[in-house]
Write a protein that holds these residues in place. Structure first.
Motif, PDB file in Angstrom:
ATOM      1  N   GLN A  39       0.845  -1.185   0.000  1.00  0.00           N
ATOM      2  CA  GLN A  39       0.000   0.000   0.000  1.00  0.00           C
ATOM      3  C   GLN A  39       0.880   1.234   0.000  1.00  0.00           C
ATOM      4  N   ALA A  40       0.767   1.999  -1.078  1.00  0.00           N
ATOM      5  CA  ALA A  40       1.505   3.247  -1.201  1.00  0.00           C
ATOM      6  C   ALA A  40       0.644   4.375  -0.648  1.00  0.00           C
ATOM      7  N   PRO A  41       1.243   5.482  -0.229  1.00  0.00           N
ATOM      8  CA  PRO A  41       0.474   6.608   0.313  1.00  0.00           C
ATOM      9  C   PRO A  41      -0.607   7.082  -0.654  1.00  0.00           C
ATOM     10  N   GLY A  42      -1.819   7.184  -0.152  1.00  0.00           N
ATOM     11  CA  GLY A  42      -2.918   7.664  -0.969  1.00  0.00           C
ATOM     12  C   GLY A  42      -3.489   6.658  -1.942  1.00  0.00           C
ATOM     13  N   LYS A  43      -3.014   5.412  -1.883  1.00  0.00           N
ATOM     14  CA  LYS A  43      -3.494   4.382  -2.806  1.00  0.00           C
ATOM     15  C   LYS A  43      -4.087   3.214  -2.046  1.00  0.00           C
ATOM     16  N   GLN A  44      -4.872   2.417  -2.754  1.00  0.00           N
ATOM     17  CA  GLN A  44      -5.451   1.230  -2.147  1.00  0.00           C
ATOM     18  C   GLN A  44      -4.415   0.122  -2.031  1.00  0.00           C
ATOM     19  N   ARG A  45      -4.652  -0.760  -1.081  1.00  0.00           N
ATOM     20  CA  ARG A  45      -3.773  -1.916  -0.937  1.00  0.00           C
ATOM     21  C   ARG A  45      -3.954  -2.829  -2.146  1.00  0.00           C
ATOM     22  N   GLU A  46      -2.849  -3.320  -2.684  1.00  0.00           N
ATOM     23  CA  GLU A  46      -2.913  -4.191  -3.866  1.00  0.00           C
ATOM     24  C   GLU A  46      -2.122  -5.468  -3.636  1.00  0.00           C
ATOM     25  N   LEU A  47      -2.615  -6.531  -4.259  1.00  0.00           N
ATOM     26  CA  LEU A  47      -1.939  -7.825  -4.185  1.00  0.00           C
ATOM     27  C   LEU A  47      -0.693  -7.807  -5.056  1.00  0.00           C
ATOM     28  N   VAL A  48       0.396  -8.323  -4.499  1.00  0.00           N
ATOM     29  CA  VAL A  48       1.655  -8.347  -5.237  1.00  0.00           C
ATOM     30  C   VAL A  48       2.018  -9.759  -5.676  1.00  0.00           C
ATOM     31  N   ALA A  49       2.004 -10.709  -4.745  1.00  0.00           N
ATOM     32  CA  ALA A  49       2.404 -12.078  -5.072  1.00  0.00           C
ATOM     33  C   ALA A  49       1.961 -12.995  -3.941  1.00  0.00           C
ATOM     34  N   GLY A  50       1.967 -14.298  -4.217  1.00  0.00           N
ATOM     35  CA  GLY A  50       1.594 -15.236  -3.171  1.00  0.00           C
ATOM     36  C   GLY A  50       1.628 -16.660  -3.653  1.00  0.00           C
ATOM     37  N   THR A  51       1.249 -17.566  -2.762  1.00  0.00           N
ATOM     38  CA  THR A  51       1.338 -18.985  -3.058  1.00  0.00           C
ATOM     39  C   THR A  51       0.333 -19.423  -4.109  1.00  0.00           C
ATOM     40  N   ASP A  52      -0.775 -18.713  -4.211  1.00  0.00           N
ATOM     41  CA  ASP A  52      -1.824 -19.127  -5.135  1.00  0.00           C
ATOM     42  C   ASP A  52      -2.059 -18.131  -6.242  1.00  0.00           C
TER      43      ASP A  52
END
Length: 121
Positions: A39-52
């Motif tokens: 989550q960057a300042p002023g932005k929504q949280r976003e998915l980056v990577a993961g197991t699935d």
């Protein structure tokens, strides 16, 4: 009884690399999935990577790699060729099953406190 902790963030110059770690501790029976969000300042949280998933952020394709050490209950996010646009707080989300205080099995979804990554130009 389940704790998630990120580490490895910091300040790096553009073009550099960082590796984040996410360690899950407690009365864990198994970890079903681990994901990294940012989550960057002023932005929504976003998915980056993961197991699935390999992530829904085109900007990290080919630069960020997720890996996992099941024996250590730890996931890693290797970030290469970092740019100032990667500056954000990075969060780890872990899901799985644990024993509660009564000894019963229960599902958990826990987030870490976040790790700041700052990329200077």
């Amino acid at each position: 009884q389940v704790h998630v902790m990120e580490s490895g963030g910091g300040l790096v110059q553009a073009g550099g690399s960082l590796r984040l770690s996410c360690t899950v501790s407690g009365t864990i029976l198994n970890i079903v999935s681990m994901r990294w969000y940012r989550q960057a300042p002023g932005k929504q949280r976003e998915l980056v990577a993961g197991t699935d998933t390999i992530g829904n952020t085109d900007s990290v394709q080919g630069r960020f790699t997720f890996s996992r050490d099941n024996a250590k209950n730890t996931g890693y996010l290797q970030m290469n060729r970092l740019t100032p646009e990667d500056t954000a707080v990075y969060y780890c989300e872990a899901t799985g099953y644990s024993r509660n205080s009564a000894g019963a099995m229960e599902r958990f979804v826990h987030w870490g406190q976040g790790s700041q990554v700052t990329v200077s130009s």
